[in-house]
Design a protein around this motif. Structure first.
Motif, mmCIF file in Angstrom:
data_model
loop_
_atom_site.group_PDB
_atom_site.id
_atom_site.type_symbol
_atom_site.label_atom_id
_atom_site.label_comp_id
_atom_site.label_asym_id
_atom_site.label_seq_id
_atom_site.Cartn_x
_atom_site.Cartn_y
_atom_site.Cartn_z
ATOM 1 N N THR A 144 0.842 -1.179 0.000
ATOM 2 C CA THR A 144 0.000 0.000 0.000
ATOM 3 C C THR A 144 0.880 1.232 0.000
ATOM 4 O OG1 THR A 144 -0.120 -0.064 2.391
ATOM 5 C CG2 THR A 144 -1.924 -1.111 1.189
ATOM 6 N N GLU A 145 0.345 2.277 -0.567
ATOM 7 C CA GLU A 145 1.085 3.522 -0.664
ATOM 8 C C GLU A 145 1.349 4.058 0.740
ATOM 9 O OE1 GLU A 145 -0.062 7.833 -2.380
ATOM 10 O OE2 GLU A 145 -0.625 6.130 -3.613
ATOM 11 N N LYS A 146 2.592 4.384 1.024
ATOM 12 C CA LYS A 146 2.948 4.878 2.347
ATOM 13 C C LYS A 146 2.637 6.374 2.436
ATOM 14 C CE LYS A 146 4.358 1.148 4.195
ATOM 15 N NZ LYS A 146 3.541 0.539 5.183
ATOM 16 N N ILE A 147 1.726 6.702 3.317
ATOM 17 C CA ILE A 147 1.349 8.095 3.529
ATOM 18 C C ILE A 147 1.531 8.374 5.009
ATOM 19 C CG2 ILE A 147 -0.522 9.772 3.384
ATOM 20 C CD1 ILE A 147 -1.767 8.037 1.199
ATOM 21 N N ILE B 134 -7.791 13.634 12.364
ATOM 22 C CA ILE B 134 -7.146 12.405 12.814
ATOM 23 C C ILE B 134 -6.893 12.491 14.313
ATOM 24 C CG2 ILE B 134 -5.086 10.962 12.625
ATOM 25 C CD1 ILE B 134 -4.849 11.865 9.720
ATOM 26 N N ASP B 135 -7.369 11.467 15.060
ATOM 27 C CA ASP B 135 -7.201 11.405 16.500
ATOM 28 C C ASP B 135 -6.079 10.433 16.875
ATOM 29 O OD1 ASP B 135 -7.958 12.097 19.170
ATOM 30 O OD2 ASP B 135 -8.969 10.137 19.330
ATOM 31 N N THR C 55 0.093 2.767 12.535
ATOM 32 C CA THR C 55 0.813 2.460 11.291
ATOM 33 C C THR C 55 0.992 0.961 11.092
ATOM 34 O OG1 THR C 55 2.905 2.830 12.443
ATOM 35 C CG2 THR C 55 2.043 4.648 11.134
ATOM 36 N N GLU C 56 1.080 0.193 12.162
ATOM 37 C CA GLU C 56 1.285 -1.246 12.046
ATOM 38 C C GLU C 56 0.103 -1.921 11.366
ATOM 39 O OE1 GLU C 56 1.823 -4.746 15.206
ATOM 40 O OE2 GLU C 56 3.316 -3.137 15.401
ATOM 41 N N ASP C 57 -1.116 -1.561 11.761
ATOM 42 C CA ASP C 57 -2.323 -2.141 11.180
ATOM 43 C C ASP C 57 -2.914 -1.269 10.080
ATOM 44 O OD1 ASP C 57 -2.242 -4.353 12.855
ATOM 45 O OD2 ASP C 57 -3.385 -3.334 14.433
ATOM 46 N N GLU C 58 -2.256 -0.146 9.797
ATOM 47 C CA GLU C 58 -2.715 0.816 8.797
ATOM 48 C C GLU C 58 -4.161 1.241 9.067
ATOM 49 O OE1 GLU C 58 -1.916 -0.607 4.842
ATOM 50 O OE2 GLU C 58 0.242 -0.440 5.135
ATOM 51 N N ARG C 59 -4.399 1.677 10.295
ATOM 52 C CA ARG C 59 -5.724 2.118 10.721
ATOM 53 C C ARG C 59 -5.639 3.521 11.302
ATOM 54 N NH1 ARG C 59 -9.683 -0.499 8.810
ATOM 55 N NH2 ARG C 59 -11.006 -0.145 10.578
ATOM 56 N N LEU C 60 -6.714 4.265 11.177
ATOM 57 C CA LEU C 60 -6.824 5.615 11.737
ATOM 58 C C LEU C 60 -8.084 5.700 12.582
ATOM 59 C CD1 LEU C 60 -6.316 7.778 8.525
ATOM 60 C CD2 LEU C 60 -4.652 7.462 10.322
ATOM 61 N N THR C 61 -8.019 6.524 13.610
ATOM 62 C CA THR C 61 -9.230 6.922 14.315
ATOM 63 C C THR C 61 -9.446 8.377 13.952
ATOM 64 O OG1 THR C 61 -8.769 5.388 16.129
ATOM 65 C CG2 THR C 61 -10.360 7.151 16.555
ATOM 66 N N VAL D 168 -14.348 7.451 14.447
ATOM 67 C CA VAL D 168 -14.620 6.471 13.395
ATOM 68 C C VAL D 168 -13.307 5.777 13.057
ATOM 69 C CG1 VAL D 168 -15.411 6.169 11.020
ATOM 70 C CG2 VAL D 168 -16.484 7.887 12.458
ATOM 71 N N GLU D 169 -13.305 4.423 13.076
ATOM 72 C CA GLU D 169 -12.109 3.642 12.717
ATOM 73 C C GLU D 169 -12.098 3.437 11.213
ATOM 74 O OE1 GLU D 169 -9.790 1.128 14.258
ATOM 75 O OE2 GLU D 169 -9.783 2.297 16.088
ATOM 76 N N LEU D 170 -10.973 3.796 10.568
ATOM 77 C CA LEU D 170 -10.854 3.666 9.119
ATOM 78 C C LEU D 170 -9.486 3.123 8.741
ATOM 79 C CD1 LEU D 170 -12.239 7.206 8.272
ATOM 80 C CD2 LEU D 170 -13.451 5.073 7.920
ATOM 81 N N GLY D 171 -9.418 2.521 7.569
ATOM 82 C CA GLY D 171 -8.141 2.092 7.014
ATOM 83 C C GLY D 171 -7.486 3.244 6.273
ATOM 84 N N PHE D 172 -6.162 3.166 6.110
ATOM 85 C CA PHE D 172 -5.429 4.207 5.375
ATOM 86 C C PHE D 172 -6.015 4.410 3.979
ATOM 87 C CE2 PHE D 172 -0.992 4.101 7.566
ATOM 88 C CZ PHE D 172 -1.576 4.499 8.764
ATOM 89 N N ASN D 173 -6.499 3.318 3.351
ATOM 90 C CA ASN D 173 -6.998 3.414 1.985
ATOM 91 C C ASN D 173 -8.400 4.013 1.898
ATOM 92 O OD1 ASN D 173 -8.214 1.212 3.203
ATOM 93 N ND2 ASN D 173 -8.267 -0.008 1.339
#
Length: 172
Positions: free
Chosen positions: A115-118, A140-141, A145-151, A163-168
């Protein structure tokens, strides 16, 4: 000797070009000059998709053709109105066996495309582009990076909701 070449075609017409080429190869009796014709695609799983998975093209607008690069074969391929050109210009450049092996292993699902590293920074604003919150903008809260997830904190009915989301699923 048959080698692999990349042909640029109009995006979305890869399968139509493949079908037309196979028909024209048979009509002209040049089967011995051609091998396989591939439209590289792989089965991708979508997070919120109704159907489990679907084929998506790895290289939209490109096809791989195994052939002998003589003038007759090149003309047969480029005479199709939806074929733009061979990669390499007037003299097509063949792909190495290593490159072909990698594409075929991607098609079989043996190689996972990175996946594209951002770099996401806590406090920065992102737009949600996929999933049930598509179109929402949030802050972004937390970044995992390990699971490529954002809150992401999104305003829903005037309240900030995590809201839990993936980097993509987001774009900056």
């Amino acid at each position: 000797m048959k080698r692999w070449y990349v042909v640029q075609v109009y995006a979305g017409y890869e399968e139509a070009v493949k079908t037309d080429l196979l028909k024209r190869i048979q009509e002209t009796g040049t089967e011995e000059k051609f091998g396989e014709i591939l439209v590289p695609s792989a089965r991708l799983k979508h997070f919120f998709a109704v159907d489990e998975s679907q084929d998506e093209q790895l290289f939209p607008g490109y096809m791989l053709i195994q052939m002998e690069a003589d003038p007759q074969a090149i003309k047969l391929v480029t005479s199709n109105s939806r074929v733009l050109r061979f990669l390499g210009g007037k003299t097509p450049i063949p792909l190495s066996q290593k490159e072909i092996d990698r594409v075929i292993s991607q098609m079989k699902g043996e190689v996972v495309l990175p996946t594209e590293k951002i770099d996401f920074v806590v406090g920065s604003e992102v737009e949600i582009k996929d999933g049930p919150f598509a179109g929402f903008v949030g802050l972004i809260d937390k970044v995992d990076t390990e699971d490529e997830r954002l809150t992401v904190m999104v305003s829903i009915f005037g309240r900030m909701t995590p809201v839990e989301l993936g980097f993509n699923q987001v774009k900056r």
